[in-house]
Design an enzyme around this catalytic site. Structure first.
Site, PDB file in Angstrom:
ATOM      1  N   ASP A 173      43.131 -28.954  10.708  1.00 48.73           N
ATOM      2  CA  ASP A 173      43.352 -27.515  10.560  1.00 48.73           C
ATOM      3  C   ASP A 173      42.162 -26.908   9.834  1.00 48.73           C
ATOM      4  OD1 ASP A 173      44.698 -25.093  10.757  1.00 48.73           O
ATOM      5  OD2 ASP A 173      45.744 -25.380   8.850  1.00 48.73           O
TER       6      ASP A 173
ATOM      7  N   HIS B 134      41.226 -14.039   5.640  1.00 54.97           N
ATOM      8  CA  HIS B 134      42.228 -14.934   5.062  1.00 54.97           C
ATOM      9  C   HIS B 134      41.656 -15.679   3.855  1.00 54.97           C
ATOM     10  CE1 HIS B 134      45.532 -17.793   4.751  1.00 54.97           C
ATOM     11  NE2 HIS B 134      44.663 -18.791   4.842  1.00 54.97           N
TER      12      HIS B 134
ATOM     13  N   GLU C 150      51.683 -19.638   8.759  1.00 58.41           N
ATOM     14  CA  GLU C 150      50.298 -19.307   9.051  1.00 58.41           C
ATOM     15  C   GLU C 150      50.194 -19.141  10.565  1.00 58.41           C
ATOM     16  OE1 GLU C 150      47.713 -22.208   7.142  1.00 58.41           O
ATOM     17  OE2 GLU C 150      47.823 -21.054   5.267  1.00 58.41           O
TER      18      GLU C 150
ATOM     19  N   GLU D  89      48.263 -19.087  13.797  1.00 59.15           N
ATOM     20  CA  GLU D  89      46.993 -19.700  14.171  1.00 59.15           C
ATOM     21  C   GLU D  89      46.932 -19.916  15.685  1.00 59.15           C
ATOM     22  OE1 GLU D  89      45.619 -22.914  11.785  1.00 59.15           O
ATOM     23  OE2 GLU D  89      46.853 -22.371  10.040  1.00 59.15           O
TER      24      GLU D  89
ATOM     25  N   ASP E 263      51.500 -22.899  11.217  1.00 59.86           N
ATOM     26  CA  ASP E 263      51.248 -23.919  10.197  1.00 59.86           C
ATOM     27  C   ASP E 263      52.077 -23.557   8.949  1.00 59.86           C
ATOM     28  OD1 ASP E 263      50.127 -25.849   8.529  1.00 59.86           O
ATOM     29  OD2 ASP E 263      48.338 -24.650   8.114  1.00 59.86           O
TER      30      ASP E 263
ATOM     31  N   ARG F 203      53.774 -22.489  -0.462  1.00 61.05           N
ATOM     32  CA  ARG F 203      52.679 -22.022  -1.317  1.00 61.05           C
ATOM     33  C   ARG F 203      52.788 -22.532  -2.753  1.00 61.05           C
ATOM     34  NH1 ARG F 203      49.146 -21.085   2.513  1.00 61.05           N
ATOM     35  NH2 ARG F 203      49.819 -19.458   3.958  1.00 61.05           N
TER      36      ARG F 203
ATOM     37  N   GLN G   6      51.671 -26.135  -2.609  1.00 59.19           N
ATOM     38  CA  GLN G   6      50.236 -26.140  -2.290  1.00 59.19           C
ATOM     39  C   GLN G   6      49.385 -25.757  -3.508  1.00 59.19           C
ATOM     40  OE1 GLN G   6      49.218 -23.329   0.801  1.00 59.19           O
ATOM     41  NE2 GLN G   6      47.025 -23.717   0.644  1.00 59.19           N
TER      42      GLN G   6
ATOM     43  N   LYS H 108      51.844 -28.717   3.257  1.00 61.01           N
ATOM     44  CA  LYS H 108      51.594 -28.424   4.673  1.00 61.01           C
ATOM     45  C   LYS H 108      52.206 -29.461   5.613  1.00 61.01           C
ATOM     46  CE  LYS H 108      48.223 -25.209   4.183  1.00 61.01           C
ATOM     47  NZ  LYS H 108      48.154 -23.941   4.912  1.00 61.01           N
TER      48      LYS H 108
ATOM     49  N   THR I 157      54.460 -28.596  11.416  1.00 63.35           N
ATOM     50  CA  THR I 157      53.553 -27.657  12.075  1.00 63.35           C
ATOM     51  C   THR I 157      54.118 -27.436  13.468  1.00 63.35           C
ATOM     52  OG1 THR I 157      51.676 -28.624  10.889  1.00 63.35           O
ATOM     53  CG2 THR I 157      51.165 -27.221  12.784  1.00 63.35           C
TER      54      THR I 157
ATOM     55  N   GLU J 188      49.768 -13.272   2.148  1.00 65.08           N
ATOM     56  CA  GLU J 188      48.853 -12.128   2.157  1.00 65.08           C
ATOM     57  C   GLU J 188      49.601 -10.812   2.385  1.00 65.08           C
ATOM     58  OE1 GLU J 188      46.687 -14.626   5.134  1.00 65.08           O
ATOM     59  OE2 GLU J 188      45.065 -13.273   4.553  1.00 65.08           O
TER      60      GLU J 188
HETATM   61 MN    MN Z   1      46.604 -23.505   8.315  1.00 61.02          MN
END
Ligand code: MN
Length: 396
Positions: free
Chosen positions: A116, A123, A187, A189, A219, A223, A226, A239, A243, A344
């Site tokens: 990834d 971002h 996420e 993607e 993904d 948080r 992480q 993570k 996925t 975000e």
């Molecule tokens: Mn990602």
């Protein structure tokens, strides 16, 4: 008029004959390679006689693995023959159309290595500001190489698979605490599915021969886990729990009209990252949270193309093999409603979003469903569709 009687299978619709993505569906005869035509799946094994012997074997498999390994000449020949078959006036003998709403899809290929990336400047800036408020949000290496990490291929799941809220360590006021994540996020993607011969040191000019197609990716990211674990070696358990990928892989060939230059970094790049033709892709994503569109991230602004990412991934001698999957990194644009994560969009949980039902959200609650779709310009003003990646959160 095509024999396929489906208003969604039209040249002005995202899943018309210009798109033709591949997947694997459950049939009475077991899993079967299929092509998506509008809102139907067309399993290929029952019509294998319509293809050359080589292609017939590839499309009679129960996964896309043999097709991925076959390489670009077979991919092009299959796509050309399929286009003839689905636009013909008469149905091939034995053809059966399955309505997507009543058809189960499977993870269509065996996922090899999974990488990834982190290639959206917006971002990276947003996350940098939140995770490292006292430093420069963009670190010095970022614009010179596509930053990435190796993820967990064994927990890549197909759209529609429930996602269990992960538990883990997070930072508490008096040291670490353990429990279900309280900052579960997405996420949005774009993913690239690799195929063709095993190769090392793939150049940007050869990258397209090692990328079979394009898929939507979510993904999922915890948080709180992480933020506590990622220093100094990067993302790990925040993570690796899940996925999600879309069920239908859109062939790279479908994106010929969507190619755009990657943005100028404003400084020279090392030779192995220079492209002699542009492999940026003008894909627009859409993120829906319990049905409310909360973001429309623009992929065209990504700082590195898939060709540069693949060149970087293999420049040290590491191989790329059929079934390898790499994802772009969260796609975020400069506007608030272009951000590809809830971290975000809610600015670290400080600015809740209001959904259409009046409820407020910062991070994911149990029972929440997120659906990510995407489109790109196709030939002659048409639109190329990328099938949805959807997932619902279930409690820890
Ligand atoms: Mn990602």
């Amino acid at each position: 008029m095509s024999w396929i009687d489906d208003p969604a299978f039209a040249a002005d619709k995202p899943f018309g004959p210009q798109t033709l993505p591949y997947g694997v569906v459950e049939t009475a005869d077991g899993p079967a390679v299929a092509v998506r035509v509008g809102d139907h799946a067309l399993p290929l094994r029952p019509i294998a006689d319509e293809f050359s012997q080589e292609l017939a074997e590839l499309v009679s498999a129960d996964s896309l693995d043999p097709l991925l390994a076959a390489g670009r000449p077979a991919w092009s020949a299959l796509r050309a023959r399929l286009h003839e078959l689905v636009t013909a006036t008469a149905a091939p003998d034995g053809a059966e159309l399955l309505p997507l709403a009543e058809t189960r899809t499977r993870l269509p290929f065996t996922v090899g290595d999974y990488v990834d990336f982190y290639s959206s400047r917006n971002h990276a800036e947003n996350v940098g500001k939140m995770f490292r408020p006292d430093g420069d949000p963009i670190l010095p290496n970022w614009s010179h190489l596509p930053v990435g990490y190796h993820g967990r291929s064994g927990t890549v799941v197909v759209t529609g698979t429930d996602v269990e809220r992960p538990s883990g360590q997070r930072k508490g006021d008096d040291g670490p605490v353990f429990g279900p994540s309280v900052r579960l996020d997405i996420e949005a993607e774009i993913g690239f599915v690799c195929g063709g011969p095993v190769a090392r040191r793939v150049s940007t000019s050869n990258a397209a021969d090692h990328v079979f197609g394009v898929v939507t990716v979510n993904d999922w990211s915890a948080r709180d886990i992480q933020a506590w674990e990622y220093v100094p070696l990067g993302p790990h358990l925040g993570k690796s729990f899940a996925t999600s990928v879309g069920a239908w892989i859109t062939p790279l060939e479908a994106f010929a009209a969507a190619r755009v230059p990657v943005p100028d970094p404003g400084h020279p790049r090392l030779d192995y990252l220079v492209e002699d033709s542009s492999w940026g892709l003008d894909i627009d994503l859409e993120v829906r949270w319990n049905g409310t569109v909360v973001s429309r991230p623009p992929f065209a602004g990504m700082a590195f193309s898939f060709a540069q990412q693949l060149a970087h991934m293999t420049v040290n001698g590491a191989t790329v093999r059929p079934g390898d999957l790499f994802a772009s990194g969260t796609v975020s644009g400069p506007e608030k409603r272009q951000r590809g994560s809830f971290l975000e969009l809610s600015w670290g949980g400080k600015e809740p979003l209001t959904l259409d039902d009046g409820s407020e959200r910062t991070f994911l609650q149990d029972g929440d469903t997120v659906v990510i779709t995407a489109t790109a310009p196709g030939p002659d003003g048409s639109v190329i569709g990328l099938s949805e990646v959807a997932g619902t959160i279930v409690g820890a």
